[in-house]
Design a protein around this motif. Structure first.
Motif, mmCIF file in Angstrom:
data_model
loop_
_atom_site.group_PDB
_atom_site.id
_atom_site.type_symbol
_atom_site.label_atom_id
_atom_site.label_comp_id
_atom_site.label_asym_id
_atom_site.label_seq_id
_atom_site.Cartn_x
_atom_site.Cartn_y
_atom_site.Cartn_z
ATOM 1 N N GLN A 1 51.287 38.765 36.071
ATOM 2 C CA GLN A 1 51.303 40.223 36.033
ATOM 3 C C GLN A 1 50.451 40.764 37.175
ATOM 4 O OE1 GLN A 1 52.869 42.501 33.930
ATOM 5 N NE2 GLN A 1 52.030 44.031 35.310
ATOM 6 N N PRO A 2 51.054 41.515 38.122
ATOM 7 C CA PRO A 2 50.240 42.120 39.191
ATOM 8 C C PRO A 2 49.461 43.325 38.660
ATOM 9 C CG PRO A 2 52.543 42.738 39.433
ATOM 10 C CD PRO A 2 52.485 41.773 38.294
ATOM 11 N N ILE A 3 48.215 43.456 39.068
ATOM 12 C CA ILE A 3 47.356 44.555 38.624
ATOM 13 C C ILE A 3 46.528 45.046 39.803
ATOM 14 C CG2 ILE A 3 45.357 45.168 37.177
ATOM 15 C CD1 ILE A 3 46.401 43.335 35.043
ATOM 16 N N ASP A 4 46.401 46.355 39.892
ATOM 17 C CA ASP A 4 45.540 46.977 40.903
ATOM 18 C C ASP A 4 44.219 47.340 40.228
ATOM 19 O OD1 ASP A 4 44.595 48.228 43.196
ATOM 20 O OD2 ASP A 4 45.515 50.149 42.673
ATOM 21 N N LEU A 5 43.169 46.621 40.572
ATOM 22 C CA LEU A 5 41.844 46.857 39.996
ATOM 23 C C LEU A 5 41.034 47.712 40.968
ATOM 24 C CD1 LEU A 5 39.689 46.209 37.794
ATOM 25 C CD2 LEU A 5 39.090 44.199 39.153
ATOM 26 N N ILE A 6 40.552 48.850 40.487
ATOM 27 C CA ILE A 6 39.786 49.763 41.343
ATOM 28 C C ILE A 6 38.298 49.553 41.069
ATOM 29 C CG2 ILE A 6 39.364 52.167 41.948
ATOM 30 C CD1 ILE A 6 42.208 52.757 41.027
ATOM 31 N N VAL A 7 37.562 49.259 42.145
ATOM 32 C CA VAL A 7 36.143 48.936 42.023
ATOM 33 C C VAL A 7 35.333 49.957 42.822
ATOM 34 C CG1 VAL A 7 34.387 47.159 42.388
ATOM 35 C CG2 VAL A 7 36.733 46.497 41.805
ATOM 36 N N PRO A 8 34.294 50.573 42.241
ATOM 37 C CA PRO A 8 33.450 51.503 43.009
ATOM 38 C C PRO A 8 32.774 50.799 44.175
ATOM 39 C CG PRO A 8 33.017 51.665 40.641
ATOM 40 C CD PRO A 8 33.870 50.451 40.835
ATOM 41 N N LEU A 9 32.344 51.576 45.148
ATOM 42 C CA LEU A 9 31.658 51.008 46.308
ATOM 43 C C LEU A 9 30.336 50.377 45.886
ATOM 44 C CD1 LEU A 9 32.235 53.820 48.967
ATOM 45 C CD2 LEU A 9 33.576 51.736 48.590
ATOM 46 N N PRO A 10 29.839 49.407 46.666
ATOM 47 C CA PRO A 10 28.543 48.796 46.336
ATOM 48 C C PRO A 10 27.429 49.834 46.310
ATOM 49 C CG PRO A 10 29.679 47.540 48.043
ATOM 50 C CD PRO A 10 30.442 48.805 47.859
ATOM 51 N N GLY A 11 26.434 49.588 45.484
ATOM 52 C CA GLY A 11 25.328 50.525 45.363
ATOM 53 C C GLY A 11 24.315 50.432 46.479
ATOM 54 N N ALA A 12 24.367 49.365 47.276
ATOM 55 C CA ALA A 12 23.396 49.167 48.367
ATOM 56 C C ALA A 12 24.112 48.534 49.553
ATOM 57 C CB ALA A 12 22.246 48.278 47.895
ATOM 58 N N PRO A 13 23.630 48.791 50.785
ATOM 59 C CA PRO A 13 24.246 48.159 51.958
ATOM 60 C C PRO A 13 24.163 46.636 51.854
ATOM 61 C CG PRO A 13 22.760 49.938 52.605
ATOM 62 C CD PRO A 13 22.529 49.697 51.146
ATOM 63 N N GLY A 14 25.139 45.969 52.487
ATOM 64 C CA GLY A 14 25.148 44.519 52.477
ATOM 65 C C GLY A 14 26.556 43.984 52.544
#
Length: 699
Positions: free
Chosen positions: A646-659
């Motif tokens: 099953q293909p799924i598009d998972l949306i992830v927030p941007l990292p909280g700190a540079p790196g």
């Protein structure tokens, strides 16, 4: 002007002062009370009531959100007890938002009038009555609940308490009928307030019996004896009228509560004990305020409060100063006894003890799982009812200063200072408000996104916003659909129906249609297509129209998944890209379990995807734990079948700190287990994500 009229004028002046200082900042100069979530939800329910009265919608209890699920109004307070105020204003030509403002204002007026009437009836002086009614109506816990406007109408609290007090004092059946009448009306205004009022009345009945008889057997028979005397004193005609009134009132209350009981049983609503426990009052809750500009301060115990915003229970310093003055002067025999001070103090203490949570211990746990009681999630809101005993104690304490036989200028001045402090500390607050223009603009902006060609009888579905919380977007859809006479798959309330999901996944709308049809027992291709062709999706720009036309498979399940099913599940990350300022992770979910992975939990333990950012050099075995770092969640929208990944598009927030990071993905069955703890390997992205001024996806 007579002294009596002067007294009422002074009381009314204090009420007007409260309206100007506390209420007007939330409803004038373009302001609206509350935020664009809960504030507008109350507006939606009130508008639905008005439309039902006007004959523009067919059902009182089944509003057209969470469509096609039925009885959605009974997911939360229905405003049947005071919705007529809003409806009258709408009928007079007020627009929806101004009618809401007027309804909000009237709530404070009737609360103040009811409390002032009761305190005056109990014999307190004008200054004491005005200060007590001010505290009850405009107290800090009320402004802390500005977004929960359903808690405003509390006029039944003092009036029903007066009925109990007068029944015990005068032994008249009419007082008992008044108690029941105002209690029933209060339930119709808000189930929360009605329930908390019931707890207060039970505590007050116990406290009155003990205060008049001590801890003796006579206290146990006090109320039966009162009723017996009242029955004997009443003529036959009054007895008959009383019985008829009680039967009617109990029937009216029973019909109302039965609707909520039916809805709860139909949907299987149940609050986990840990959720209720998080919003039971702690000792420090009674010192915490979110709105006070005078008493708000940082303190480590406040930071440890779970669901901290719901624990704002501080009533100010003035009531405690008045209580201390009353106790001291009466203990020193320098002030006349007040027959209402001991039972009100006793009732307050009983309710506080019964609901207090001290780590892992609370008397409330003895009945928090009882049917009906379990629906009351935020027990800290009991403070808006406890403001009445605080108001009585404040009035009593002020009168002990004013009416002491030795009262001189100093004691009278202290009474005035405490009354002034009551006004100042409850008016010197920050308000939790939004603007009318913001409310209107959200709908205008959503309306502008509608496609030019619309099907007949549209069903609206607005996709998850990538910026900001979900609730305002869901209510945008509800209000626009209501405004146009449509249905919407979106919804927001105290509870959600089984299977409902709100994601940015292309299959979200299809899933919600199937979930509703399965609930109704009509999950067929014909029924699905009939709703799918009417569905208008907004915010799904990259989704193929065909993704809505194919009915997805959703299977219901109860309890924990079998360990074998979990172990035979695998996740593959096939790519990462940045769109609209968010990280989109393309996944393939596979399972070798014969029955696949079902997607609709009927026991509140859904399967969800979870992701976290990892050190780019981390090993898979080191990425598993700690589990509390897997914070991001996304619902599993459809079943995962063994036939095909099953293909799924998972949306992830941007990292909280540079790196530079890699992304790990796993599955969790909420409140049960993590899949990686039961043998499923976590997936770690081959690509890296670098945040350094901008966001870049590497190989």
């Amino acid at each position: 002007m007579t002294a009596r009229l002067w007294g009422w004028s002074a009381i009314a002046a204090l009420g007007l002062l409260g309206i100007i200082l506390v209420v007007f900042p939330a409803i004038t100069h373009g302001m609206m009370p509350g935020d664009v979530a809960d504030g507008r939800f109350n507006e939606y329910v009130l508008e639905h009531f008005y439309l039902w009265l006007a004959g523009k919608v067919g059902s009182l209890w089944s509003a057209d959100f969470f469509y096609p699920f039925p009885l959605t109004i009974a997911f939360s307070d229905s405003h049947l007890g005071e919705g007529m105020v809003f409806a009258a204003l709408r009928g007079l030509g007020f627009d929806r938002e101004n009618a809401f403002r007027g309804w909000y204002l009237v709530g404070f007026i009737v609360d103040f009038a009811a409390c002032a009437f009761v305190l005056r009836r109990l014999g307190y002086s004008a200054l004491a009555v005005g200060a007590g009614a001010f505290l009850f109506t405009f107290g800090l816990p009320i402004t802390a609940q500005e977004s929960h406007a359903q808690l405003i109408y509390r006029f039944g609290v003092p009036l029903s308490a007066l009925g109990l007090i007068e029944f015990g004092r005068d032994r008249r059946l009419g007082s008992l009928a008044a108690l029941l009448f105002w209690t029933v009306w209060q339930f119709y205004c808000s189930i929360y307030i009605g329930y908390f009022l019931s707890l207060l009345l039970i505590a007050l009945a116990i406290a009155l019996a003990v205060s008049r008889n001590g801890l003796t057997v006579a206290a146990l028979t006090y109320w039966p004896n009162c009723f017996q005397q009242a029955w004997r004193a009443a003529p036959a005609r009054k007895r008959l009228l009383w019985v008829l009134a009680v039967v009617v009132l109990i029937g009216v209350l029973g019909a109302f509560l039965a609707q909520y009981a039916e809805t709860g049983a139909l949907y299987g609503f149940h609050r986990p004990t840990q959720e209720i426990d998080s919003m039971l009052p702690r000792p420090v809750s009674y010192l915490y305020s979110t709105t006070s500009r005078l008493w708000r301060f940082a303190w480590r115990p406040f930071e440890k409060l779970p669901m901290r915003h719901e624990h704002a229970m501080f009533v100010g310093a003035a009531p405690f100063l008045a209580i201390a003055a009353g106790l001291f002067l009466r203990w020193r025999k320098r002030a006349p006894a007040d027959p209402y001070f001991p039972p009100m103090l006793g009732a307050l203490i009983l309710v506080v003890i019964a609901t207090l949570f001290i780590p892992h211990h609370s008397f409330y746990r003895l009945f928090e799982t009882a049917p009906g009681v379990n629906a009351i999630r935020v027990v800290t809101r009991i403070i808006v009812v406890l403001l009445f005993p605080f108001a009585v104690l404040l009035a009593s304490g002020l009168d002990s200063l004013l009416r002491a036989p030795t009262a001189g200028p100093a004691l009278r001045l202290l009474a005035v200072v405490i009354a002034a402090l009551t006004v100042f500390e409850n008016a010197f607050v920050n308000h939790y408000v939004s603007t009318k223009q913001e409310w209107l603009d959200r709908l205008t902006n959503l309306e502008a996104r509608l496609p030019p060609a619309m099907p007949d009888a549209p069903i609206l579905m607005v996709g998850k916003s990538l910026n900001g919380p979900d609730e305002p977007t869901q209510i945008d859809a509800m209000l626009l659909a209501q405004q146009r006479g449509w249905q919407t798959l979106d919804g927001y309330s105290a509870s959600s129906p089984p299977g409902y999901a709100f994601t940015a996944d292309c299959g979200n709308a299809a899933r919600n249609i199937v979930a509703g049809l399965k609930f109704l027992g009509r999950d067929t291709d014909e029924a699905y297509q009939a709703l799918a062709v009417r569905t208008v999706r907004i915010g799904y720009g990259d989704c193929d129209a065909a993704s809505l036309m194919q009915r997805p498979r959703l299977t219901s399940f109860a309890g924990p998944l079998p360990a074998e099913t979990i172990a035979k599940t695998a996740i593959e990350i096939t790519g990462i890209q940045v769109k609209d300022g968010k990280i989109h992770v393309a996944l393939l979910l596979r399972t070798g379990a014969p029955g696949g992975i079902p997607s609709m939990s009927t026991t509140g333990t859904p399967i969800r995807l979870s992701a976290r950012y990892l050190d780019p050099n981390i090993r898979a075995s080191d990425a598993l734990h700690p589990n509390d770092e897997w914070k991001m969640r996304q619902d599993l929208v459809v079943d995962i079948t063994p036939e095909a990944p099953q293909p799924i598009d998972l949306i992830v927030p941007l990292p909280g700190a540079p790196g530079t990071y890699r992304i790990g993905v796993t599955l969790v069955q909420e409140a049960v287990t993590w899949f990686h703890d039961r043998g499923m390997p976590i997936a770690i992205s081959r690509q890296t994500v670098t945040m350094d001024g901008g966001i870049k996806v590497g190989e």
